[in-house]
Write a protein that holds these residues in place. Sequence first.
Motif, mmCIF file in Angstrom:
data_model
loop_
_atom_site.group_PDB
_atom_site.id
_atom_site.type_symbol
_atom_site.label_atom_id
_atom_site.label_comp_id
_atom_site.label_asym_id
_atom_site.label_seq_id
_atom_site.Cartn_x
_atom_site.Cartn_y
_atom_site.Cartn_z
ATOM 1 N N LEU A 1 8.436 12.587 2.048
ATOM 2 C CA LEU A 1 7.065 13.085 1.767
ATOM 3 C C LEU A 1 6.357 11.687 1.611
ATOM 4 C CD1 LEU A 1 7.510 15.914 -0.798
ATOM 5 C CD2 LEU A 1 7.005 16.162 1.554
ATOM 6 N N ASP A 2 6.606 10.658 0.829
ATOM 7 C CA ASP A 2 6.214 9.372 0.354
ATOM 8 C C ASP A 2 5.993 8.269 1.521
ATOM 9 O OD1 ASP A 2 5.439 10.967 -1.810
ATOM 10 O OD2 ASP A 2 7.257 10.132 -2.997
ATOM 11 N N SER A 3 5.179 7.474 1.390
ATOM 12 C CA SER A 3 5.277 6.434 2.111
ATOM 13 C C SER A 3 4.825 5.129 1.461
ATOM 14 C CB SER A 3 4.428 6.567 3.313
ATOM 15 O OG SER A 3 3.384 5.615 3.688
ATOM 16 N N ILE A 4 5.263 4.074 1.698
ATOM 17 C CA ILE A 4 4.990 2.696 1.055
ATOM 18 C C ILE A 4 5.105 1.837 2.204
ATOM 19 C CG2 ILE A 4 5.669 0.758 -0.464
ATOM 20 C CD1 ILE A 4 6.855 2.973 -2.320
ATOM 21 N N ILE A 5 4.076 0.845 2.388
ATOM 22 C CA ILE A 5 4.025 -0.238 3.509
ATOM 23 C C ILE A 5 3.937 -1.377 2.844
ATOM 24 C CG2 ILE A 5 2.744 -0.987 5.480
ATOM 25 C CD1 ILE A 5 1.749 1.643 5.815
ATOM 26 N N ILE A 6 4.754 -2.557 3.192
ATOM 27 C CA ILE A 6 4.588 -3.761 2.495
ATOM 28 C C ILE A 6 4.209 -4.736 3.368
ATOM 29 C CG2 ILE A 6 5.802 -5.649 1.089
ATOM 30 C CD1 ILE A 6 7.534 -3.159 -0.139
ATOM 31 N N TYR A 7 3.132 -5.865 3.558
ATOM 32 C CA TYR A 7 3.067 -6.614 4.475
ATOM 33 C C TYR A 7 3.484 -8.068 3.661
ATOM 34 C CZ TYR A 7 -0.193 -3.307 6.731
ATOM 35 O OH TYR A 7 -0.882 -2.130 7.280
ATOM 36 N N HIS A 8 4.081 -8.801 4.529
ATOM 37 C CA HIS A 8 4.658 -10.001 4.085
ATOM 38 C C HIS A 8 4.052 -11.101 4.739
ATOM 39 C CE1 HIS A 8 8.768 -8.597 2.851
ATOM 40 N NE2 HIS A 8 8.337 -7.461 3.530
ATOM 41 N N VAL B 1 1.012 -1.228 -0.037
ATOM 42 C CA VAL B 1 -0.011 0.042 0.080
ATOM 43 C C VAL B 1 1.161 1.196 -0.004
ATOM 44 C CG1 VAL B 1 -1.909 -1.064 1.236
ATOM 45 C CG2 VAL B 1 -0.084 -0.081 2.475
ATOM 46 N N TYR B 2 0.442 2.185 -0.594
ATOM 47 C CA TYR B 2 1.260 3.510 -0.586
ATOM 48 C C TYR B 2 0.408 4.839 -0.607
ATOM 49 C CZ TYR B 2 0.093 3.612 -5.589
ATOM 50 O OH TYR B 2 -0.802 3.720 -6.788
ATOM 51 N N ASP B 3 1.141 5.623 -0.329
ATOM 52 C CA ASP B 3 0.540 7.167 -0.117
ATOM 53 C C ASP B 3 1.737 8.004 -0.611
ATOM 54 O OD1 ASP B 3 -0.573 9.576 0.395
ATOM 55 O OD2 ASP B 3 -0.537 9.563 2.664
ATOM 56 N N ILE B 4 1.727 8.417 -1.963
ATOM 57 C CA ILE B 4 2.882 8.951 -2.675
ATOM 58 C C ILE B 4 2.083 10.361 -3.282
ATOM 59 C CG2 ILE B 4 4.325 8.811 -5.020
ATOM 60 C CD1 ILE B 4 4.609 6.559 -2.705
ATOM 61 N N GLY B 5 3.168 11.484 -3.445
ATOM 62 C CA GLY B 5 2.904 12.683 -3.923
ATOM 63 C C GLY B 5 2.242 12.602 -5.233
ATOM 64 N N GLN B 6 1.344 13.326 -5.691
ATOM 65 C CA GLN B 6 0.766 13.284 -7.052
ATOM 66 C C GLN B 6 1.813 13.294 -8.177
ATOM 67 O OE1 GLN B 6 -2.287 16.165 -7.329
ATOM 68 N NE2 GLN B 6 -3.292 14.956 -9.257
ATOM 69 N N LYS B 7 2.918 13.982 -8.118
ATOM 70 C CA LYS B 7 3.662 14.088 -9.128
ATOM 71 C C LYS B 7 4.607 12.641 -9.414
ATOM 72 C CE LYS B 7 5.260 18.889 -8.499
ATOM 73 N NZ LYS B 7 6.418 19.694 -8.282
ATOM 74 N N ARG B 8 4.559 11.877 -8.407
ATOM 75 C CA ARG B 8 5.365 10.761 -8.707
ATOM 76 C C ARG B 8 4.169 9.270 -8.387
ATOM 77 N NH1 ARG B 8 7.248 13.967 -5.345
ATOM 78 N NH2 ARG B 8 6.383 13.184 -3.507
ATOM 79 N N GLN C 1 -6.868 -2.147 -5.730
ATOM 80 C CA GLN C 1 -7.498 -1.085 -5.156
ATOM 81 C C GLN C 1 -6.677 0.215 -5.697
ATOM 82 O OE1 GLN C 1 -8.840 -0.661 -1.451
ATOM 83 N NE2 GLN C 1 -11.070 -1.511 -1.842
ATOM 84 N N LYS C 2 -7.087 1.500 -5.534
ATOM 85 C CA LYS C 2 -6.370 2.625 -5.906
ATOM 86 C C LYS C 2 -4.895 2.851 -5.335
ATOM 87 C CE LYS C 2 -10.237 5.484 -6.412
ATOM 88 N NZ LYS C 2 -10.864 6.715 -6.069
ATOM 89 N N SER C 3 -4.718 2.515 -4.307
ATOM 90 C CA SER C 3 -3.212 2.317 -3.983
ATOM 91 C C SER C 3 -2.752 1.005 -3.137
ATOM 92 C CB SER C 3 -2.874 3.631 -2.922
ATOM 93 O OG SER C 3 -3.606 3.443 -1.657
ATOM 94 N N VAL C 4 -3.402 0.135 -3.769
ATOM 95 C CA VAL C 4 -3.103 -1.358 -3.054
ATOM 96 C C VAL C 4 -2.899 -2.306 -4.221
ATOM 97 C CG1 VAL C 4 -4.061 -3.037 -1.628
ATOM 98 C CG2 VAL C 4 -4.923 -0.800 -1.214
ATOM 99 N N PHE C 5 -1.840 -3.175 -3.877
ATOM 100 C CA PHE C 5 -1.377 -4.088 -4.824
ATOM 101 C C PHE C 5 -1.138 -5.389 -3.855
ATOM 102 C CE2 PHE C 5 -0.551 -0.285 -7.271
ATOM 103 C CZ PHE C 5 -0.602 -0.733 -8.457
#
Length: 86
Positions: free
Chosen positions: A57-64, A6-13, A29-33
């Motif tokens: 600014l950005d955040s990515i969370i990875i659940y294993h 899941v991520y929360d990324i700035g619009q430019k990236r 989903q929109k920010s879920v893979f």
Amino acid sequence: MFIILVYDIGQKRVSKVMKICRKYLMHVQKSVFEGRLTPSNYRQLKRELATVIDYHLDSIIIYHLESPRYTNKEEIGKIKHQSNIL
């Protein structure tokens, strides 16, 4: 290994991050893979993401998950993507 990203990324990236994630995982989903990755593909995914995101600014969370076998997935509302992974 099976991962949920899941991520929360700035619009430019965000489009660059999405493109990278789609190479390796299913967009659910929109920010879920989610999806299965080999250890080498997992390392490559993280390397590619590291070149795009802004660590301040950005955040990515990875659940294993070792296996989706012991995971239940419940979807409520309109299902935007049908996945048979879980």
